[in-house]
Design a protein around this motif. Structure first.
Motif, mmCIF file in Angstrom:
data_model
loop_
_atom_site.group_PDB
_atom_site.id
_atom_site.type_symbol
_atom_site.label_atom_id
_atom_site.label_comp_id
_atom_site.label_asym_id
_atom_site.label_seq_id
_atom_site.Cartn_x
_atom_site.Cartn_y
_atom_site.Cartn_z
ATOM 1 N N UNK A 116 -103.918 8.475 -94.829
ATOM 2 C CA UNK A 116 -103.892 7.055 -94.466
ATOM 3 C C UNK A 116 -102.528 6.666 -93.896
ATOM 4 N N UNK A 117 -101.511 7.464 -94.235
ATOM 5 C CA UNK A 117 -100.143 7.140 -93.838
ATOM 6 C C UNK A 117 -99.576 8.133 -92.818
ATOM 7 N N UNK A 118 -100.043 9.372 -92.850
ATOM 8 C CA UNK A 118 -99.619 10.406 -91.906
ATOM 9 C C UNK A 118 -100.876 11.077 -91.377
ATOM 10 N N UNK A 119 -100.976 11.194 -90.064
ATOM 11 C CA UNK A 119 -102.167 11.805 -89.473
ATOM 12 C C UNK A 119 -102.421 13.170 -90.094
ATOM 13 N N UNK A 120 -103.675 13.444 -90.393
ATOM 14 C CA UNK A 120 -104.016 14.674 -91.111
ATOM 15 C C UNK A 120 -103.597 15.923 -90.346
ATOM 16 N N UNK A 121 -103.468 15.834 -89.032
ATOM 17 C CA UNK A 121 -103.020 16.981 -88.238
ATOM 18 C C UNK A 121 -101.551 17.301 -88.473
ATOM 19 N N UNK A 122 -100.816 16.381 -89.100
ATOM 20 C CA UNK A 122 -99.407 16.618 -89.397
ATOM 21 C C UNK A 122 -99.159 16.831 -90.892
ATOM 22 N N UNK B 33 -95.387 6.041 -95.030
ATOM 23 C CA UNK B 33 -95.559 5.173 -93.853
ATOM 24 C C UNK B 33 -94.339 5.220 -92.939
ATOM 25 N N UNK B 34 -93.204 5.696 -93.455
ATOM 26 C CA UNK B 34 -91.984 5.758 -92.656
ATOM 27 C C UNK B 34 -91.849 7.077 -91.888
ATOM 28 N N UNK B 35 -92.756 8.025 -92.086
ATOM 29 C CA UNK B 35 -92.641 9.328 -91.433
ATOM 30 C C UNK B 35 -92.945 9.185 -89.934
ATOM 31 N N UNK B 36 -92.028 9.610 -89.064
ATOM 32 C CA UNK B 36 -92.281 9.512 -87.616
ATOM 33 C C UNK B 36 -93.429 10.427 -87.189
ATOM 34 N N UNK B 37 -93.960 10.153 -86.025
ATOM 35 C CA UNK B 37 -95.133 10.881 -85.554
ATOM 36 C C UNK B 37 -94.821 12.298 -85.081
ATOM 37 N N UNK B 38 -93.538 12.670 -85.023
ATOM 38 C CA UNK B 38 -93.203 14.026 -84.572
ATOM 39 C C UNK B 38 -92.779 14.934 -85.736
ATOM 40 N N UNK B 39 -93.024 14.497 -86.964
ATOM 41 C CA UNK B 39 -92.633 15.309 -88.118
ATOM 42 C C UNK B 39 -93.847 15.607 -89.001
ATOM 43 N N UNK B 40 -93.760 16.746 -89.709
ATOM 44 C CA UNK B 40 -94.834 17.164 -90.597
ATOM 45 C C UNK B 40 -94.463 16.882 -92.050
ATOM 46 N N UNK B 41 -95.475 16.721 -92.855
ATOM 47 C CA UNK B 41 -95.300 16.537 -94.296
ATOM 48 C C UNK B 41 -96.107 17.607 -95.018
#
Length: 371
Positions: free
Chosen positions: A324-330, A289-297
């Motif tokens: 649920x926590x990081x958009x699937x596109x990332x 949930x802490x991952x910013x929207x400009x980074x990939x996991x």
């Protein structure tokens, strides 16, 4: 899509028997450096082809010219040498425990980069990948230098103030980053076990015994890495890989990412995170949930520690849970660690390794419609 790719891998790959035999013969003086290099070259050409056959968009040299994922690099830094003392690390697996006792290190001079490390390794890799395949260079993060010995390994006569040590370490890494970019590297990975180990209370106790502050060591490590990356060239993708130990299918630590998550994901200046998630030792996906929207996991859902293939339906379900926590596109998919962090390798065969990589590619195609 640029790196990290939908289907990716961490870096190290199983050494073929002919390469392990050549290294043994070189160490015993039976063959010279040129003969060893010829065997390495052949093995790397083959493993590049294997990665392409698996369907991957990136390729490494499998770390075939190294004995260890990190120490070959660290010993090549100016001011650092092997110690007469040996480290004693206890690893765990389903059958029990085993000891790993590699040489230690000592910082006995000013830390510096005398020349680019692994430059020849990267040049060879780059010259042999197919068009459209991105060559990836993996090196240990600067965190690993201090984590392998603590204050006792850093000469107080050279560095009475540890802040000067960390500043020099960051500067040496910044020079390395710039140098590999000039070689043509556009995909660099900093491997870091410390930021995963620090989630384990037993490892934080170890940090305290080494003279560090277990509550803030992860912040120090993040700051050192950020200083190393502050002036990185535009167009260079940098990722980091975190795991809890990988030696002959064994591990050293356990614990959710929660302890380091807010600072790690929110502050570390990388483009993506390769995260170990192959079993319960890594906890759940909530820290994402802490991952910013400009980074990939990159979800390390496929284990390199056992040969059994994962159920693709389970992999898809776990990717959906993480989304649920990081958009699937990332999100991306990879093994949880390398297949051979040390030259001994994990308890799998080359065929097992290939099937694991093919499974990752097939699952990525299923989830994202191409990788």
């Amino acid at each position: 899509m640029g790196p990290p790719f939908r289907a990716d891998h961490v870096g190290s790959l199983l050494r073929p028997p002919v390469l392990r035999d050549a290294r043994r013969r070189h160490e015993s003086g039976e063959i010279g450096a040129e003969q060893l290099r010829a065997v390495e070259d052949d093995a790397i050409r083959d493993v590049i082809k294997m990665q392409r056959a698996a369907g991957l968009s990136s390729a490494t040299d499998g770390e075939f010219r190294r004995g260890s994922w990190h120490m070959d690099f660290i010993y090549a830094l100016g001011g650092i040498s092997k110690s007469d003392q040996r480290l004693h690390v206890k690893f765990h697996n389903l059958a029990g425990d085993l000891e790993f006792s590699p040489p230690g290190l000592q910082v006995d001079g000013k830390v510096r980069l005398d020349e680019p490390i692994f430059a020849d390794h990267f040049r060879f890799l780059q010259s042999h990948v197919d068009p459209g395949v991105t060559p990836k260079l993996t090196i240990p993060s600067p965190s690993m230098v201090y984590y392998r010995g603590g204050r006792a390994a850093v000469s107080e006569s050279v560095y009475p103030d540890l802040e000067e040590f960390f500043a020099d370490l960051s500067a040496a890494y910044a020079a390395q980053v710039s140098a590999v970019y000039d070689l043509g590297c556009r995909y660099l990975q900093l491997d870091d076990t410390s930021l995963a180990y620090l989630n384990d209370p037993a490892q934080r106790e170890l940090v305290a015994r080494m003279g560090g502050d277990p509550d803030t060591q992860h912040l120090r490590n993040i700051a050192t890495m950020n200083a190393a990356l502050a002036g990185r060239p535009e167009g260079l993708t940098v990722t980091t890989h975190l795991c809890r130990g990988n030696f002959r299918s064994s591990w050293a630590a356990s614990g959710s990412y929660e302890f380091v998550a807010e600072a790690l994901f929110g502050e570390l200046a990388v483009d993506g995170f390769f995260l170990e998630y192959d079993d319960e030792r890594s906890g759940g996906f909530e820290p994402l949930r802490f991952v910013p929207k400009d980074k990939k996991v990159v979800l390390g859902l496929v284990t390199t520690k056992r040969p059994e293939l994962e159920d693709p339906d389970v992999l898809v379900r776990r990717i959906e849970e993480a989304s649920r926590y990081v958009d699937i596109d990332r999100l991306c998919l990879s093994p949880q660690c390398g297949f051979s962090s040390t030259e001994e390798g994990n308890d799998l065969t080359a065929d097992d390794q290939l099937r694991k990589l093919e499974l990752i590619v097939a699952t990525a195609d299923r989830v994202w419609g191409g990788h």
